[in-house]
Motif scaffolding. Sequence first.
Motif, PDB file in Angstrom:
ATOM      1  N   ARG A 109      -2.305 -11.988  10.863  1.00  0.00           N
ATOM      2  CA  ARG A 109      -0.208 -11.737  10.839  1.00  0.00           C
ATOM      3  C   ARG A 109      -0.447 -12.877   8.994  1.00  0.00           C
ATOM      4  N   LEU A 110      -1.806 -13.842   9.067  1.00  0.00           N
ATOM      5  CA  LEU A 110      -1.936 -14.243   8.199  1.00  0.00           C
ATOM      6  C   LEU A 110      -2.078 -14.293   6.521  1.00  0.00           C
ATOM      7  N   GLU A 111      -2.306 -12.654   7.156  1.00  0.00           N
ATOM      8  CA  GLU A 111      -3.103 -12.050   5.906  1.00  0.00           C
ATOM      9  C   GLU A 111      -1.870 -11.502   5.220  1.00  0.00           C
ATOM     10  N   ILE A 112      -0.845 -10.982   5.852  1.00  0.00           N
ATOM     11  CA  ILE A 112       0.734 -10.397   5.257  1.00  0.00           C
ATOM     12  C   ILE A 112       1.265 -12.083   4.543  1.00  0.00           C
ATOM     13  N   VAL A 113       0.565 -13.170   5.243  1.00  0.00           N
ATOM     14  CA  VAL A 113       1.609 -13.928   4.814  1.00  0.00           C
ATOM     15  C   VAL A 113       1.731 -14.062   3.518  1.00  0.00           C
ATOM     16  N   ALA A 114       0.199 -14.428   3.165  1.00  0.00           N
ATOM     17  CA  ALA A 114      -1.146 -14.459   2.147  1.00  0.00           C
ATOM     18  C   ALA A 114      -0.331 -13.654   0.692  1.00  0.00           C
ATOM     19  N   GLY A 115      -0.298 -12.258   1.436  1.00  0.00           N
ATOM     20  CA  GLY A 115      -0.012 -11.273   0.729  1.00  0.00           C
ATOM     21  C   GLY A 115       1.730 -11.821   0.242  1.00  0.00           C
ATOM     22  N   ILE A 116       2.850 -11.756   0.426  1.00  0.00           N
ATOM     23  CA  ILE A 116       4.091 -12.019   0.263  1.00  0.00           C
ATOM     24  C   ILE A 116       3.943 -13.903  -0.852  1.00  0.00           C
ATOM     25  N   LEU A 117       3.035 -14.367   0.008  1.00  0.00           N
ATOM     26  CA  LEU A 117       2.852 -15.418  -0.665  1.00  0.00           C
ATOM     27  C   LEU A 117       1.878 -15.106  -2.553  1.00  0.00           C
ATOM     28  N   ALA A 118       1.669 -15.103  -2.300  1.00  0.00           N
ATOM     29  CA  ALA A 118       0.920 -14.355  -4.257  1.00  0.00           C
ATOM     30  C   ALA A 118       1.265 -12.797  -5.080  1.00  0.00           C
ATOM     31  N   ILE A 119       3.039 -12.016  -4.029  1.00  0.00           N
ATOM     32  CA  ILE A 119       3.725 -10.997  -4.277  1.00  0.00           C
ATOM     33  C   ILE A 119       5.281 -12.252  -5.360  1.00  0.00           C
ATOM     34  N   ALA A 120       5.067 -13.804  -4.379  1.00  0.00           N
ATOM     35  CA  ALA A 120       5.871 -14.571  -4.709  1.00  0.00           C
ATOM     36  C   ALA A 120       5.388 -15.293  -6.252  1.00  0.00           C
ATOM     37  N   TRP A 121       4.324 -15.374  -6.296  1.00  0.00           N
ATOM     38  CA  TRP A 121       3.573 -16.376  -7.443  1.00  0.00           C
ATOM     39  C   TRP A 121       3.937 -15.159  -8.614  1.00  0.00           C
ATOM     40  N   LEU A 122       3.572 -14.488  -8.392  1.00  0.00           N
ATOM     41  CA  LEU A 122       3.438 -13.287  -9.923  1.00  0.00           C
ATOM     42  C   LEU A 122       4.809 -12.782 -10.069  1.00  0.00           C
ATOM     43  N   ILE A 123       5.542 -13.274  -8.991  1.00  0.00           N
ATOM     44  CA  ILE A 123       7.013 -12.900  -9.859  1.00  0.00           C
ATOM     45  C   ILE A 123       7.562 -14.424 -10.651  1.00  0.00           C
ATOM     46  N   ALA A 152      -7.598 -15.473 -11.954  1.00  0.00           N
ATOM     47  CA  ALA A 152      -7.633 -14.847 -12.909  1.00  0.00           C
ATOM     48  C   ALA A 152      -6.227 -14.452 -14.009  1.00  0.00           C
ATOM     49  N   VAL A 153      -5.138 -13.620 -12.856  1.00  0.00           N
ATOM     50  CA  VAL A 153      -3.506 -13.406 -13.392  1.00  0.00           C
ATOM     51  C   VAL A 153      -3.514 -15.319 -14.225  1.00  0.00           C
ATOM     52  N   THR A 154      -3.786 -15.766 -13.212  1.00  0.00           N
ATOM     53  CA  THR A 154      -2.573 -16.979 -13.699  1.00  0.00           C
ATOM     54  C   THR A 154      -3.657 -17.934 -14.677  1.00  0.00           C
ATOM     55  N   ALA A 155      -4.958 -17.468 -14.997  1.00  0.00           N
ATOM     56  CA  ALA A 155      -5.728 -17.981 -16.115  1.00  0.00           C
ATOM     57  C   ALA A 155      -5.046 -17.872 -17.277  1.00  0.00           C
ATOM     58  N   GLU A 156      -4.641 -16.107 -17.282  1.00  0.00           N
ATOM     59  CA  GLU A 156      -4.310 -15.234 -18.461  1.00  0.00           C
ATOM     60  C   GLU A 156      -2.901 -15.934 -19.025  1.00  0.00           C
ATOM     61  N   ASP A 157      -2.215 -16.061 -17.829  1.00  0.00           N
ATOM     62  CA  ASP A 157      -0.588 -16.700 -18.018  1.00  0.00           C
ATOM     63  C   ASP A 157      -0.506 -17.416 -19.004  1.00  0.00           C
ATOM     64  N   PHE A 158      -1.560 -18.607 -17.837  1.00  0.00           N
ATOM     65  CA  PHE A 158      -1.502 -19.651 -19.360  1.00  0.00           C
ATOM     66  C   PHE A 158      -2.530 -20.130 -20.292  1.00  0.00           C
ATOM     67  N   GLY A 159      -3.259 -18.859 -20.745  1.00  0.00           N
ATOM     68  CA  GLY A 159      -4.341 -18.474 -21.822  1.00  0.00           C
ATOM     69  C   GLY A 159      -5.181 -18.608 -22.014  1.00  0.00           C
ATOM     70  N   LEU A 160      -5.771 -19.197 -21.025  1.00  0.00           N
ATOM     71  CA  LEU A 160      -7.006 -19.647 -20.508  1.00  0.00           C
ATOM     72  C   LEU A 160      -8.406 -18.389 -21.193  1.00  0.00           C
TER      73      LEU A 160
END
Length: 171
Positions: free
Chosen positions: A78-92, A160-168
């Motif tokens: 159940r926690l992994e499902i929540v983590a997946g939803i938060l990951a999708i939200a972060w990508l949004i 890695a996706v976050t670092a790319e988004d911030f130009g790192l």
Amino acid sequence: MARQINHGCHRYRRESENASGSVNRNRICVARLNVVRSSPCQIVVPTPMLKAFNHVVHAAGYSLAGFSHLFRTELAARLEIVAGILAIAWLIVLGRPIRDYVVILILFCILIAVEALNTAVERIVDRLSPELSEFGKVAKDLGSAAVFAMLAAAGVYLIAVTAEDFGLIVL
């Protein structure tokens, strides 16, 4: 005056009774494979496509039962499902392309599959070795390591996706 009678996995329609009182029946398989005028004990052979379809339907039912058990009994799942939803939200929030959503969904599907296998290993170990044993400990630790590796893979991808988004970095 046809009357339907349920008998096991077949439905019979009572058509008529002859002078001796025996019943002539038309057997119609519930899956509607074909109609057979015969005695109740004759076997109806399904077509290969219908057999395959029935197999897929039954397999999907078993899979849903497995998911139901997993999410009812395992807090980690159940926690992994929540983590997946938060990951999708972060990508949004980052405004990432569809490719990143597909990758994270694949990673989290694999994570849930590994969690299900880990749960199965734990259940088997608990059944075979209810007492504390080195065998049970190692088996459970290896299952836990597999789940951790998948969580780490998903985490590394998000970093890695976050670092790319911030130009790192450039992916």
